[in-house]
Design an enzyme around this catalytic site. Structure first.
Site, PDB file in Angstrom:
ATOM      1  N   HIS A   1       5.981   5.818  11.272  1.00  0.00           N
ATOM      2  CA  HIS A   1       5.409   5.754   9.923  1.00  0.00           C
ATOM      3  C   HIS A   1       4.524   6.993   9.794  1.00  0.00           C
ATOM      4  O   HIS A   1       3.297   6.902   9.798  1.00  0.00           O
ATOM      5  CB  HIS A   1       4.612   4.459   9.788  1.00  0.00           C
ATOM      6  CG  HIS A   1       4.268   4.058   8.390  1.00  0.00           C
ATOM      7  ND1 HIS A   1       4.401   4.901   7.308  1.00  0.00           N
ATOM      8  CD2 HIS A   1       3.791   2.886   7.888  1.00  0.00           C
ATOM      9  CE1 HIS A   1       4.007   4.264   6.219  1.00  0.00           C
ATOM     10  NE2 HIS A   1       3.642   3.045   6.537  1.00  0.00           N
TER      11      HIS A   1
ATOM     12  N   ARG B   1      11.517   3.599   2.582  1.00  0.00           N
ATOM     13  CA  ARG B   1      11.082   2.626   3.589  1.00  0.00           C
ATOM     14  C   ARG B   1      12.271   1.734   3.894  1.00  0.00           C
ATOM     15  O   ARG B   1      12.884   1.158   2.996  1.00  0.00           O
ATOM     16  CB  ARG B   1       9.926   1.775   3.077  1.00  0.00           C
ATOM     17  CG  ARG B   1       9.744   0.560   3.991  1.00  0.00           C
ATOM     18  CD  ARG B   1       8.451  -0.135   3.817  1.00  0.00           C
ATOM     19  NE  ARG B   1       7.347   0.692   4.235  1.00  0.00           N
ATOM     20  CZ  ARG B   1       6.134   0.191   4.488  1.00  0.00           C
ATOM     21  NH1 ARG B   1       5.897  -1.090   4.352  1.00  0.00           N
ATOM     22  NH2 ARG B   1       5.158   0.985   4.843  1.00  0.00           N
TER      23      ARG B   1
ATOM     24  N   ARG C   1       0.794  -1.222   0.000  1.00  0.00           N
ATOM     25  CA  ARG C   1       0.000   0.000   0.000  1.00  0.00           C
ATOM     26  C   ARG C   1       0.829   1.276   0.000  1.00  0.00           C
ATOM     27  O   ARG C   1       0.546   2.213  -0.748  1.00  0.00           O
ATOM     28  CB  ARG C   1      -0.942   0.066   1.210  1.00  0.00           C
ATOM     29  CG  ARG C   1      -2.271  -0.620   1.009  1.00  0.00           C
ATOM     30  CD  ARG C   1      -2.737  -1.213   2.315  1.00  0.00           C
ATOM     31  NE  ARG C   1      -1.823  -2.275   2.665  1.00  0.00           N
ATOM     32  CZ  ARG C   1      -1.976  -3.549   2.286  1.00  0.00           C
ATOM     33  NH1 ARG C   1      -3.028  -3.897   1.632  1.00  0.00           N
ATOM     34  NH2 ARG C   1      -1.090  -4.461   2.592  1.00  0.00           N
ATOM     35  N   THR C   2       1.821   1.322   0.873  1.00  0.00           N
ATOM     36  CA  THR C   2       2.589   2.569   0.975  1.00  0.00           C
ATOM     37  C   THR C   2       3.307   2.823  -0.350  1.00  0.00           C
ATOM     38  O   THR C   2       3.286   3.939  -0.882  1.00  0.00           O
ATOM     39  CB  THR C   2       3.585   2.493   2.150  1.00  0.00           C
ATOM     40  OG1 THR C   2       2.850   2.132   3.319  1.00  0.00           O
ATOM     41  CG2 THR C   2       4.266   3.824   2.380  1.00  0.00           C
TER      42      THR C   2
ATOM     43  N   LYS D   1      28.271  -3.158  -2.979  1.00  0.00           N
ATOM     44  CA  LYS D   1      29.673  -2.963  -3.390  1.00  0.00           C
ATOM     45  C   LYS D   1      30.431  -2.145  -2.358  1.00  0.00           C
ATOM     46  O   LYS D   1      31.532  -1.687  -2.606  1.00  0.00           O
ATOM     47  CB  LYS D   1      29.726  -2.240  -4.734  1.00  0.00           C
ATOM     48  CG  LYS D   1      29.075  -2.978  -5.867  1.00  0.00           C
ATOM     49  CD  LYS D   1      29.353  -2.218  -7.164  1.00  0.00           C
ATOM     50  CE  LYS D   1      28.434  -2.632  -8.273  1.00  0.00           C
ATOM     51  NZ  LYS D   1      28.511  -1.703  -9.397  1.00  0.00           N
TER      52      LYS D   1
HETATM   53  C1  NCD Z   1       2.092  -1.010   8.023  1.00  0.00           C
HETATM   54  C2  NCD Z   1       3.604  -0.899   8.088  1.00  0.00           C
HETATM   55  O1  NCD Z   1       4.301  -1.197   7.128  1.00  0.00           O
HETATM   56  O2  NCD Z   1       4.057  -0.464   9.120  1.00  0.00           O
HETATM   57  N1  NCD Z   1       1.619  -1.195   6.723  1.00  0.00           N
HETATM   58  C3  NCD Z   1       1.402  -0.088   5.933  1.00  0.00           C
HETATM   59  O3  NCD Z   1       2.286   0.692   5.668  1.00  0.00           O
HETATM   60  N2  NCD Z   1       0.154   0.138   5.528  1.00  0.00           N
HETATM   61  C4  NCD Z   1       1.534  -1.950   8.991  1.00  0.00           C
HETATM   62  C5  NCD Z   1       2.030  -3.356   9.050  1.00  0.00           C
HETATM   63  O4  NCD Z   1       2.877  -3.769   8.250  1.00  0.00           O
HETATM   64  O5  NCD Z   1       1.545  -4.080   9.921  1.00  0.00           O
END
Ligand code: NCD
Length: 352
Positions: free
Chosen positions: A168, A134, A84-85, A113
């Site tokens: 997040h 991420r 999703r993100t 490397k």
């Molecule tokens: C969450 C995350 O990655 O922290 N997912 C997301 O970004 N929607 C929640 C999760 O992974 O449980």
């Protein structure tokens, strides 16, 4: 590996002391911590997202939106799993006309490397105008923003799309946007009672969301978790300092009738050190279809997803289940945030 001096020292400072580095000209420039946002800034983002949502309904509107940032490029550096993100950021960029590049697997970058994280980030900044990250490492997005602000001639914005077990912030923005929209006609967020359920110790979404919700007066929290995965002290201290009431419990059913929102989460077992999740009985943290009768008529159910068994699929058809809308809200809110970072948000307000 070449060393860049100073990050460790910066990293060890209290968060509040670090925040000025992530602002430019009074505005948020890098999005690293949920604590960066003032309430007025949240409200502004909600308004921009509402406008974008309305404008996108027509073809003329969609074309207009895709012209707003067609001179900009973004890098999606997502080396921890994401559906999703990643997709909502990528589509947010595309709907605004931005081109995107991506790395989704650290083993395909020059990190293998022996390149330093700083050199890698500076390399990204040679090609793009925004970097979205991420990473399983809690400090990585912060380190990227620090590198570009302190060492690079080309300072470009960094957005934290999930930093290990810590934060997040953009998920928290879309979560609070979803909550605000559902409470808009029933007194807003002030004074609402929110249950956060599941692995609260390692769940970065709940940790960031608490920071944002505490900007509203009298929001009360119920932290429903197995004892081993209870909400950590840093968040509880922050809530205490801001005068928010909270209760720690493992009795989910008992609090269901009292709350305005349930925010359910999964076990974050990817962070297990020695399979500690397998010892947990998660069944009492599951929201079953039969519990819908216990909930208030205006109460809502959220989940950042992915879902395992925390919410029965039979719950999805209930109008109070908002998690599918929540995921789509992520795209609108992230568009609003990106526009704001580039200072182009006034254009959506001027669109006739
Ligand atoms: C969450 C995350 O990655 O922290 N997912 C997301 O970004 N929607 C929640 C999760 O992974 O449980």
């Amino acid at each position: 590996m070449q060393q860049y001096k100073g990050w460790e020292e910066f990293h060890n400072k209290p968060v509040e002391e670090k925040l000025p580095l992530f602002r430019q000209g009074g505005n948020i420039f890098d999005v690293i911590y949920a604590q960066q946002f003032k309430r007025t800034e949240l409200e502004e983002l909600f308004q921009i997202a509402d406008r974008i949502r309305a404008i996108s309904k027509t073809r003329t509107g969609t074309r207009f939106l895709s012209s707003l940032l067609d001179d900009k490029r973004a890098m999606l550096f997502f080396v921890q799993p994401s559906t999703r993100t990643f997709l909502s950021f990528q589509n947010a960029c595309h709907l605004l006309g931005m081109k995107t590049s991506e790395i989704r697997d650290a083993s395909t970058s020059s990190e293998v490397k022996g390149e330093s994280p700083e050199d890698m980030i500076r390399t990204f900044s040679s090609y793009v105008d925004l970097i979205i990250i991420r990473h399983f490492n809690e400090g990585f997005a912060e380190r990227a923003a620090w590198t570009l602000n302190v060492h690079a001639s080309r300072a470009i914005s960094v957005i934290n799309g999930g930093s290990g077990k810590d934060q997040h912030p953009t998920q928290a923005l879309l979560d609070i946007y979803t909550l605000e929209r559902s409470f808009r006609d029933i007194g807003g967020l002030n004074g609402k009672k929110i249950a956060m359920v599941g692995d609260l110790k390692r769940g970065r979404t709940v940790r960031s969301l608490c920071q944002l919700l505490s900007l509203y007066e009298g929001v009360e929290f119920f932290f429903v978790a197995p004892e081993e995965f209870a909400m950590r002290g840093d968040i509880l201290d922050a809530l205490k300092a801001r005068g928010n009431k909270f209760t720690l419990t493992d009795n989910f059913k008992e609090i269901m009738p009292q709350v305005d929102a349930i925010y359910s989460t999964r076990l974050q077992d990817e962070y297990d050190e020695k399979r500690e999740s397998s010892a947990i009985n998660y069944s009492q943290f599951i929201f079953k279809e039969e519990y819908l009768d216990l909930l208030g008529k205006n109460a809502v159910i959220l989940h950042p997803f992915p879902r395992r068994n925390e919410i029965e699929v039979g719950v999805d058809k209930d109008p109070r289940a908002l998690y599918w809308k929540q995921a789509r809200n992520g795209m609108w809110l992230r568009m609003a945030l990106i526009l704001k970072l580039f200072g182009r948000e006034h254009e959506v307000h001027n669109f006739a």
